[in-house]
Write a protein that holds these residues in place. Structure first.
Motif, mmCIF file in Angstrom:
data_model
loop_
_atom_site.group_PDB
_atom_site.id
_atom_site.type_symbol
_atom_site.label_atom_id
_atom_site.label_comp_id
_atom_site.label_asym_id
_atom_site.label_seq_id
_atom_site.Cartn_x
_atom_site.Cartn_y
_atom_site.Cartn_z
ATOM 1 N N PHE A 47 0.843 -1.194 0.000
ATOM 2 C CA PHE A 47 0.000 0.000 0.000
ATOM 3 C C PHE A 47 0.881 1.247 0.000
ATOM 4 C CE2 PHE A 47 -3.629 2.595 0.989
ATOM 5 C CZ PHE A 47 -3.169 3.555 1.891
ATOM 6 N N VAL A 48 0.555 2.181 -0.879
ATOM 7 C CA VAL A 48 1.266 3.463 -0.925
ATOM 8 C C VAL A 48 0.381 4.566 -0.363
ATOM 9 C CG1 VAL A 48 2.268 5.212 -2.459
ATOM 10 C CG2 VAL A 48 2.653 2.768 -2.908
ATOM 11 N N GLY A 49 -0.860 4.629 -0.810
ATOM 12 C CA GLY A 49 -1.782 5.645 -0.345
ATOM 13 C C GLY A 49 -3.140 5.443 -0.963
ATOM 14 N N ALA A 50 -4.126 6.153 -0.434
ATOM 15 C CA ALA A 50 -5.480 6.060 -0.967
ATOM 16 C C ALA A 50 -6.183 7.386 -0.771
ATOM 17 C CB ALA A 50 -6.262 4.943 -0.282
ATOM 18 N N ILE A 51 -7.128 7.649 -1.659
ATOM 19 C CA ILE A 51 -7.903 8.885 -1.571
ATOM 20 C C ILE A 51 -9.380 8.545 -1.655
ATOM 21 C CG2 ILE A 51 -7.820 9.323 -4.076
ATOM 22 C CD1 ILE A 51 -7.487 12.348 -3.289
ATOM 23 N N ASN A 52 -10.163 9.234 -0.852
ATOM 24 C CA ASN A 52 -11.596 8.973 -0.838
ATOM 25 C C ASN A 52 -12.277 9.465 -2.111
ATOM 26 O OD1 ASN A 52 -11.439 7.772 1.662
ATOM 27 N ND2 ASN A 52 -11.754 9.708 2.753
ATOM 28 N N TRP A 53 -13.521 9.061 -2.288
ATOM 29 C CA TRP A 53 -14.203 9.284 -3.550
ATOM 30 C C TRP A 53 -14.277 10.770 -3.913
ATOM 31 C CZ3 TRP A 53 -18.636 12.101 -4.461
ATOM 32 C CH2 TRP A 53 -19.263 12.618 -3.323
ATOM 33 N N ASN A 54 -14.380 11.628 -2.914
ATOM 34 C CA ASN A 54 -14.538 13.055 -3.200
ATOM 35 C C ASN A 54 -13.237 13.834 -3.096
ATOM 36 O OD1 ASN A 54 -14.112 13.051 -0.474
ATOM 37 N ND2 ASN A 54 -16.013 14.072 0.067
ATOM 38 N N GLY A 55 -12.135 13.111 -2.847
ATOM 39 C CA GLY A 55 -10.842 13.781 -2.758
ATOM 40 C C GLY A 55 -10.614 14.527 -1.472
ATOM 41 N N THR A 57 -10.090 13.379 1.641
ATOM 42 C CA THR A 57 -9.147 12.793 2.586
ATOM 43 C C THR A 57 -8.264 11.784 1.880
ATOM 44 O OG1 THR A 57 -10.788 13.004 4.346
ATOM 45 C CG2 THR A 57 -8.904 11.583 4.779
ATOM 46 N N ALA A 58 -6.991 11.808 2.217
ATOM 47 C CA ALA A 58 -6.053 10.816 1.697
ATOM 48 C C ALA A 58 -5.247 10.255 2.855
ATOM 49 C CB ALA A 58 -5.127 11.436 0.652
ATOM 50 N N ASP A 59 -4.859 9.018 2.714
ATOM 51 C CA ASP A 59 -4.056 8.337 3.725
ATOM 52 C C ASP A 59 -2.835 7.760 3.039
ATOM 53 O OD1 ASP A 59 -4.503 5.504 5.973
ATOM 54 O OD2 ASP A 59 -3.453 7.408 6.268
ATOM 55 N N TYR A 60 -1.710 7.691 3.765
ATOM 56 C CA TYR A 60 -0.449 7.289 3.164
ATOM 57 C C TYR A 60 0.271 6.269 4.024
ATOM 58 C CZ TYR A 60 -1.316 11.513 0.478
ATOM 59 O OH TYR A 60 -1.887 12.482 -0.322
ATOM 60 N N ALA A 61 1.060 5.460 3.383
ATOM 61 C CA ALA A 61 1.987 4.607 4.100
ATOM 62 C C ALA A 61 3.042 5.483 4.766
ATOM 63 C CB ALA A 61 2.644 3.615 3.138
ATOM 64 N N ASP A 62 3.536 5.024 5.903
ATOM 65 C CA ASP A 62 4.542 5.804 6.628
ATOM 66 C C ASP A 62 5.787 6.038 5.777
ATOM 67 O OD1 ASP A 62 3.866 4.280 9.887
ATOM 68 O OD2 ASP A 62 2.868 5.907 8.812
ATOM 69 N N SER A 63 6.099 5.087 4.914
ATOM 70 C CA SER A 63 7.323 5.175 4.117
ATOM 71 C C SER A 63 7.279 6.303 3.083
ATOM 72 C CB SER A 63 7.587 3.847 3.413
ATOM 73 O OG SER A 63 6.487 3.504 2.584
ATOM 74 N N VAL A 64 6.085 6.793 2.752
ATOM 75 C CA VAL A 64 5.972 7.833 1.733
ATOM 76 C C VAL A 64 5.356 9.118 2.262
ATOM 77 C CG1 VAL A 64 5.740 6.038 -0.033
ATOM 78 C CG2 VAL A 64 3.693 7.184 0.845
ATOM 79 N N ASN A 105 -8.404 3.572 3.435
ATOM 80 C CA ASN A 105 -7.192 4.018 4.125
ATOM 81 C C ASN A 105 -6.212 2.857 4.177
ATOM 82 O OD1 ASN A 105 -7.964 2.373 6.348
ATOM 83 N ND2 ASN A 105 -9.246 4.036 7.112
ATOM 84 N N LYS A 106 -5.112 3.026 4.916
ATOM 85 C CA LYS A 106 -4.095 1.982 4.942
ATOM 86 C C LYS A 106 -4.619 0.686 5.528
ATOM 87 C CE LYS A 106 -1.048 4.236 7.389
ATOM 88 N NZ LYS A 106 -1.691 5.514 7.716
ATOM 89 N N GLY A 107 -5.716 0.712 6.259
ATOM 90 C CA GLY A 107 -6.271 -0.492 6.849
ATOM 91 C C GLY A 107 -7.269 -1.218 5.968
ATOM 92 N N THR A 108 -7.589 -0.659 4.819
ATOM 93 C CA THR A 108 -8.552 -1.289 3.927
ATOM 94 C C THR A 108 -7.961 -2.577 3.343
ATOM 95 O OG1 THR A 108 -9.501 0.861 3.355
ATOM 96 C CG2 THR A 108 -9.949 -0.974 1.866
ATOM 97 N N PRO A 109 -8.648 -3.692 3.501
ATOM 98 C CA PRO A 109 -8.111 -4.960 2.980
ATOM 99 C C PRO A 109 -7.897 -4.909 1.473
ATOM 100 C CG PRO A 109 -9.925 -5.361 4.490
ATOM 101 C CD PRO A 109 -9.915 -3.886 4.228
ATOM 102 N N LEU A 110 -6.872 -5.601 1.031
ATOM 103 C CA LEU A 110 -6.519 -5.605 -0.385
ATOM 104 C C LEU A 110 -7.679 -6.099 -1.247
ATOM 105 C CD1 LEU A 110 -4.056 -4.921 -2.147
ATOM 106 C CD2 LEU A 110 -3.448 -7.349 -2.069
ATOM 107 N N HIS A 111 -8.433 -7.056 -0.751
ATOM 108 C CA HIS A 111 -9.493 -7.631 -1.569
ATOM 109 C C HIS A 111 -10.684 -6.679 -1.737
ATOM 110 C CE1 HIS A 111 -10.857 -8.957 2.507
ATOM 111 N NE2 HIS A 111 -12.053 -8.730 2.001
ATOM 112 N N TYR A 112 -10.667 -5.536 -1.059
ATOM 113 C CA TYR A 112 -11.697 -4.525 -1.280
ATOM 114 C C TYR A 112 -11.449 -3.756 -2.581
ATOM 115 C CZ TYR A 112 -13.946 -4.810 3.331
ATOM 116 O OH TYR A 112 -14.650 -5.214 4.440
ATOM 117 N N TYR A 113 -10.241 -3.877 -3.102
ATOM 118 C CA TYR A 113 -9.902 -3.217 -4.365
ATOM 119 C C TYR A 113 -10.176 -4.212 -5.487
ATOM 120 C CZ TYR A 113 -7.574 0.282 -1.474
ATOM 121 O OH TYR A 113 -7.301 1.262 -0.550
#
Length: 126
Positions: A47-55, A57-64, A105-113
């Protein structure tokens, strides 16, 4: 059905910047949260990051965090990943993915994508 196409990858020196694009097609593409992931040979997709449908809020991995920024323009069906201060360890194939939920966010399971692009290679030289 949602189709995603990434672009913007390439070769850059350490400390440089790149901006990746993810263009979505499909009637409800703007209703999905979008995540960015990366993968290197022999490793799991990260996971690198994710953004909500309306832009909003975004969440990021600590590494980035602090180096990468995700934004989106639903009128253009496009999500961007702005990468700055790139490091050799950022080298990977980068993928965008649409989440079944409007929020992620970073906690969203991979299979949700459930929709993925084909990936774009980013190589950072030292």
């Amino acid at each position: 059905q949602v189709q995603l196409v990434e672009s913007g990858g390439g070769l850059v020196q350490a400390g440089g910047s790149l901006r990746l694009s993810c263009v979505a097609s499909g009637r409800t593409a703007s209703a999905y949260a979008v995540g960015w992931f990366r993968q290197t040979p022999g490793k799991e997709r990260e996971f690198v990051g994710a953004i909500n449908w309306n832009g909003g809020t975004a969440d990021y991995a600590d590494s980035v965090k602090g180096r990468f920024t995700i934004s989106r323009d639903n009128a253009k069906n496009t999500v961007w990943l702005q990468m700055t201060s790139l490091k050799p360890e950022d080298t990977a194939i980068y993928y965008c993915a649409a989440c079944i939920n409007p929020y992620a966010n970073k906690g969203t399971p991979l299979h949700y994508y459930n929709y993925w692009g084909q990936g774009t290679q980013v190589t950072v030289s030292s």
